[in-house]
Design a protein around this motif. Structure first.
Motif, PDB file in Angstrom:
ATOM      1  N   VAL A 275      54.241  75.270  17.193  1.00  0.00           N
ATOM      2  CA  VAL A 275      55.678  75.154  17.455  1.00  0.00           C
ATOM      3  C   VAL A 275      56.315  76.495  17.097  1.00  0.00           C
ATOM      4  CG1 VAL A 275      57.765  73.843  16.949  1.00  0.00           C
ATOM      5  CG2 VAL A 275      55.512  72.726  16.746  1.00  0.00           C
ATOM      6  N   TYR A 276      57.177  77.020  17.963  1.00  0.00           N
ATOM      7  CA  TYR A 276      57.774  78.330  17.697  1.00  0.00           C
ATOM      8  C   TYR A 276      59.042  78.488  18.517  1.00  0.00           C
ATOM      9  CZ  TYR A 276      55.561  79.516  22.162  1.00  0.00           C
ATOM     10  OH  TYR A 276      55.185  79.523  23.483  1.00  0.00           O
ATOM     11  N   HIS A 277      59.801  79.525  18.239  1.00  0.00           N
ATOM     12  CA  HIS A 277      60.927  79.845  19.107  1.00  0.00           C
ATOM     13  C   HIS A 277      60.661  81.179  19.805  1.00  0.00           C
ATOM     14  CE1 HIS A 277      62.968  82.122  15.569  1.00  0.00           C
ATOM     15  NE2 HIS A 277      62.631  83.024  16.456  1.00  0.00           N
ATOM     16  N   ALA A 278      61.304  81.368  20.947  1.00  0.00           N
ATOM     17  CA  ALA A 278      61.259  82.638  21.683  1.00  0.00           C
ATOM     18  C   ALA A 278      62.424  82.663  22.656  1.00  0.00           C
ATOM     19  CB  ALA A 278      59.934  82.798  22.435  1.00  0.00           C
ATOM     20  N   ARG A 279      62.757  83.852  23.110  1.00  0.00           N
ATOM     21  CA  ARG A 279      63.730  84.006  24.184  1.00  0.00           C
ATOM     22  C   ARG A 279      62.987  84.252  25.497  1.00  0.00           C
ATOM     23  NH1 ARG A 279      65.997  87.081  19.962  1.00  0.00           N
ATOM     24  NH2 ARG A 279      68.047  86.349  19.243  1.00  0.00           N
ATOM     25  N   ASN A 280      63.693  84.017  26.611  1.00  0.00           N
ATOM     26  CA  ASN A 280      63.062  84.316  27.902  1.00  0.00           C
ATOM     27  C   ASN A 280      63.670  85.563  28.548  1.00  0.00           C
ATOM     28  OD1 ASN A 280      65.528  83.341  28.732  1.00  0.00           O
ATOM     29  ND2 ASN A 280      64.730  81.482  29.680  1.00  0.00           N
ATOM     30  N   TYR A 281      64.242  86.422  27.733  1.00  0.00           N
ATOM     31  CA  TYR A 281      64.707  87.724  28.203  1.00  0.00           C
ATOM     32  C   TYR A 281      64.609  88.729  27.054  1.00  0.00           C
ATOM     33  CZ  TYR A 281      69.036  85.829  26.154  1.00  0.00           C
ATOM     34  OH  TYR A 281      69.951  85.249  25.325  1.00  0.00           O
ATOM     35  N   LYS A 282      64.539  90.007  27.433  1.00  0.00           N
ATOM     36  CA  LYS A 282      64.277  91.060  26.454  1.00  0.00           C
ATOM     37  C   LYS A 282      65.545  91.704  25.924  1.00  0.00           C
ATOM     38  CE  LYS A 282      61.460  95.250  25.926  1.00  0.00           C
ATOM     39  NZ  LYS A 282      60.458  96.126  26.599  1.00  0.00           N
ATOM     40  N   GLU A 283      66.479  91.992  26.818  1.00  0.00           N
ATOM     41  CA  GLU A 283      67.664  92.745  26.420  1.00  0.00           C
ATOM     42  C   GLU A 283      68.706  91.818  25.807  1.00  0.00           C
ATOM     43  OE1 GLU A 283      67.547  95.930  26.382  1.00  0.00           O
ATOM     44  OE2 GLU A 283      65.602  95.895  27.391  1.00  0.00           O
ATOM     45  N   ILE A 284      69.216  92.200  24.652  1.00  0.00           N
ATOM     46  CA  ILE A 284      70.176  91.389  23.918  1.00  0.00           C
ATOM     47  C   ILE A 284      71.424  92.220  23.650  1.00  0.00           C
ATOM     48  CG2 ILE A 284      70.600  90.134  21.764  1.00  0.00           C
ATOM     49  CD1 ILE A 284      67.541  89.785  21.570  1.00  0.00           C
ATOM     50  N   THR A 285      72.580  91.620  23.869  1.00  0.00           N
ATOM     51  CA  THR A 285      73.842  92.285  23.570  1.00  0.00           C
ATOM     52  C   THR A 285      74.278  91.927  22.161  1.00  0.00           C
ATOM     53  OG1 THR A 285      74.498  92.188  25.895  1.00  0.00           O
ATOM     54  CG2 THR A 285      76.240  92.576  24.276  1.00  0.00           C
ATOM     55  N   GLY A 286      74.487  92.932  21.330  1.00  0.00           N
ATOM     56  CA  GLY A 286      74.942  92.690  19.968  1.00  0.00           C
ATOM     57  C   GLY A 286      73.798  92.321  19.035  1.00  0.00           C
ATOM     58  N   ASP A 287      74.153  91.757  17.895  1.00  0.00           N
ATOM     59  CA  ASP A 287      73.184  91.379  16.867  1.00  0.00           C
ATOM     60  C   ASP A 287      72.327  90.229  17.373  1.00  0.00           C
ATOM     61  OD1 ASP A 287      71.842  90.369  14.605  1.00  0.00           O
ATOM     62  OD2 ASP A 287      73.466  90.982  13.270  1.00  0.00           O
ATOM     63  N   PRO A 288      70.998  90.391  17.376  1.00  0.00           N
ATOM     64  CA  PRO A 288      70.135  89.310  17.861  1.00  0.00           C
ATOM     65  C   PRO A 288      70.340  87.980  17.135  1.00  0.00           C
ATOM     66  CG  PRO A 288      68.860  91.323  17.592  1.00  0.00           C
ATOM     67  CD  PRO A 288      70.214  91.585  17.006  1.00  0.00           C
ATOM     68  N   LEU A 289      70.775  88.036  15.874  1.00  0.00           N
ATOM     69  CA  LEU A 289      70.974  86.789  15.127  1.00  0.00           C
ATOM     70  C   LEU A 289      72.109  85.957  15.704  1.00  0.00           C
ATOM     71  CD1 LEU A 289      70.497  88.030  11.473  1.00  0.00           C
ATOM     72  CD2 LEU A 289      69.059  86.393  12.696  1.00  0.00           C
ATOM     73  N   TYR A 290      72.987  86.569  16.495  1.00  0.00           N
ATOM     74  CA  TYR A 290      74.090  85.827  17.084  1.00  0.00           C
ATOM     75  C   TYR A 290      73.876  85.570  18.575  1.00  0.00           C
ATOM     76  CZ  TYR A 290      76.207  86.619  12.597  1.00  0.00           C
ATOM     77  OH  TYR A 290      76.433  86.631  11.240  1.00  0.00           O
ATOM     78  N   ASP A 291      72.695  85.862  19.059  1.00  0.00           N
ATOM     79  CA  ASP A 291      72.307  85.451  20.400  1.00  0.00           C
ATOM     80  C   ASP A 291      71.710  84.047  20.285  1.00  0.00           C
ATOM     81  OD1 ASP A 291      71.156  86.658  23.326  1.00  0.00           O
ATOM     82  OD2 ASP A 291      70.032  85.006  22.437  1.00  0.00           O
ATOM     83  N   PRO A 292      72.292  83.040  20.962  1.00  0.00           N
ATOM     84  CA  PRO A 292      71.905  81.647  20.696  1.00  0.00           C
ATOM     85  C   PRO A 292      70.641  81.181  21.390  1.00  0.00           C
ATOM     86  CG  PRO A 292      73.589  81.694  22.380  1.00  0.00           C
ATOM     87  CD  PRO A 292      73.385  83.134  21.945  1.00  0.00           C
ATOM     88  N   ASN A 293      70.033  82.018  22.211  1.00  0.00           N
ATOM     89  CA  ASN A 293      69.004  81.513  23.120  1.00  0.00           C
ATOM     90  C   ASN A 293      67.567  81.676  22.641  1.00  0.00           C
ATOM     91  OD1 ASN A 293      70.831  80.572  25.123  1.00  0.00           O
ATOM     92  ND2 ASN A 293      71.195  82.698  25.687  1.00  0.00           N
ATOM     93  N   ARG A 294      67.367  81.444  21.349  1.00  0.00           N
ATOM     94  CA  ARG A 294      66.003  81.268  20.856  1.00  0.00           C
ATOM     95  C   ARG A 294      65.687  79.778  20.990  1.00  0.00           C
ATOM     96  NH1 ARG A 294      66.086  83.968  15.027  1.00  0.00           N
ATOM     97  NH2 ARG A 294      68.141  82.979  15.010  1.00  0.00           N
ATOM     98  N   HIS A 295      64.839  79.449  21.942  1.00  0.00           N
ATOM     99  CA  HIS A 295      64.567  78.054  22.263  1.00  0.00           C
ATOM    100  C   HIS A 295      63.278  77.583  21.591  1.00  0.00           C
ATOM    101  CE1 HIS A 295      67.745  78.666  25.037  1.00  0.00           C
ATOM    102  NE2 HIS A 295      67.025  79.076  26.076  1.00  0.00           N
ATOM    103  N   THR A 296      63.227  76.294  21.270  1.00  0.00           N
ATOM    104  CA  THR A 296      62.031  75.697  20.688  1.00  0.00           C
ATOM    105  C   THR A 296      60.968  75.496  21.767  1.00  0.00           C
ATOM    106  OG1 THR A 296      63.242  74.562  18.932  1.00  0.00           O
ATOM    107  CG2 THR A 296      61.116  73.632  19.575  1.00  0.00           C
ATOM    108  N   ARG A 297      59.765  75.975  21.472  1.00  0.00           N
ATOM    109  CA  ARG A 297      58.645  75.867  22.401  1.00  0.00           C
ATOM    110  C   ARG A 297      57.408  75.359  21.665  1.00  0.00           C
ATOM    111  NH1 ARG A 297      61.902  80.109  24.276  1.00  0.00           N
ATOM    112  NH2 ARG A 297      62.070  80.148  26.542  1.00  0.00           N
ATOM    113  N   VAL A 298      56.519  74.729  22.412  1.00  0.00           N
ATOM    114  CA  VAL A 298      55.271  74.231  21.838  1.00  0.00           C
ATOM    115  C   VAL A 298      54.124  74.524  22.788  1.00  0.00           C
ATOM    116  CG1 VAL A 298      56.452  72.360  20.601  1.00  0.00           C
ATOM    117  CG2 VAL A 298      55.449  71.912  22.844  1.00  0.00           C
TER     118      VAL A 298
END
Length: 323
Positions: A275-298
């Motif tokens: 079980v882990y989280h990841a994003r499906n895109y590389k470029e992030i605007t601003g602080d990564p901690l405030y990008d909400p799209n770390r999704h749960t994956r298994v």
């Protein structure tokens, strides 16, 4: 023979630091960081994929002021000595973002059979050797001993966080020696920040494995692995062998970036699941901690012939995956 039900990722959108635990009642219990960082949610389902549509229950909310008032991170739910416990990190509200890395570790307790019901009681802060940035606690039992593994900043060591282990006298109190078992040292552990965090424990094949995450929370985020013999002294740093290379990292071909902060659970047939989280895109605007799209994956966790885990690569979104 029933074919295993394939997983389709993401299982839960916008839930980082995912923790899935299969209990003896047959339910899978889930918690993780919500994008607002303002509460702790728990949900349950009969299947891992069913967690996607399970109703989340907010079991605890942050305070307006004080040490439990900001950035509620990485809750984990555990069942210890017939009670439920949630370990989490929280910071205090400040007028500047300097409070972002002011976290301490706390624990909640619930004696209900169903943790979505009953009362969650605050058991207070987990006190460690230092009063410093600390987070991402997990627990495990081995040979009758309850252990605590966490990430913390040692004021005398350059970097953001190292991994420590200690015995516990109860689920909210450490006892005896507190030992560092890993510090960021390899190139892949120090990109952006010098980080070892997000430990998860798996006991298999005569060994104890601790996976963890390293570097900044953008596409450089990745996972490492510590290994000890099950008969070793777990409080001896020399008992832990560290992989010199990451064991799970960004894969541009499958469109998965910054996989990490994992946990382990089991499929209905008893096989291991990562079980882990990841994003499906590389470029992030601003602080990564405030990008909400770390999704749960298994995905299934496989095993090498020598008894060590084979994490493979993060699988693509939308495609059924089983063994």
């Amino acid at each position: 023979m029933n074919q295993p039900v394939p997983f389709i990722n993401p299982v839960i959108e916008q839930r980082a630091d995912p923790w899935i635990y299969k209990h003896s009642d047959g339910y899978y219990y889930f918690t993780g960081s919500v994008p607002e960082y303002d509460r702790i949610e728990v949900r349950r389902a009969r299947t891992i994929q069913g967690l996607n549509t399970a109703e989340p229950v907010a079991v605890w909310h942050k305070y307006e002021t004080g040490p439990l008032s900001a950035n509620i991170w990485a809750p984990e739910i555990h069942f210890i000595h017939d009670k439920w416990y949630i370990y989490f990190a929280a910071a205090r509200t400040t007028e500047t973002k300097e409070g972002l890395f002011d976290h301490r570790m706390f624990v909640l307790e619930n004696d209900s059979a169903n943790p979505l019901e009953g009362e969650w009681v605050e058991k207070g802060q987990i006190k460690t050797r230092w009063e410093s940035f600390a987070l991402d606690a997990t627990t495990f039992q081995h040979n009758g001993v309850l252990y605590y593994v966490w990430a913390q900043k040692d004021p005398d060591i350059v970097g953001n966080s190292n991994l420590y282990i200690s015995e516990m006298s109860n689920p909210w109190t450490l006892r005896g020696e507190q030992v560092m078992i890993s510090t960021p040292e390899y190139d892949w552990e120090v990109i952006g920040f010098k980080v070892n965090e997000g430990a998860a424990v798996l006991k298999r094949n005569g060994r104890i494995f601790i996976s963890y995450s390293a570097s900044a929370t953008d596409h450089n985020y990745c996972m490492g692995l510590l290994t000890a013999d099950e008969n070793a002294d777990l409080l001896d740093p020399k008992s832990w062998a560290k992989s010199p290379v990451p064991i799970f990292c960004t894969n541009e071909e499958t469109g998965q970036f910054g996989p990490g902060h994992n946990s382990f659970t089991v499929a209905p047939d008893g096989s291991d699941v990562l079980v882990y989280h990841a994003r499906n895109y590389k470029e992030i605007t601003g602080d990564p901690l405030y990008d909400p799209n770390r999704h749960t994956r298994v995905q299934p966790l496989k095993w090498n012939e020598d008894g060590t885990p084979d994490f493979g690569i993060p699988v693509p979104d939308g495609a059924p995956v089983n063994k």
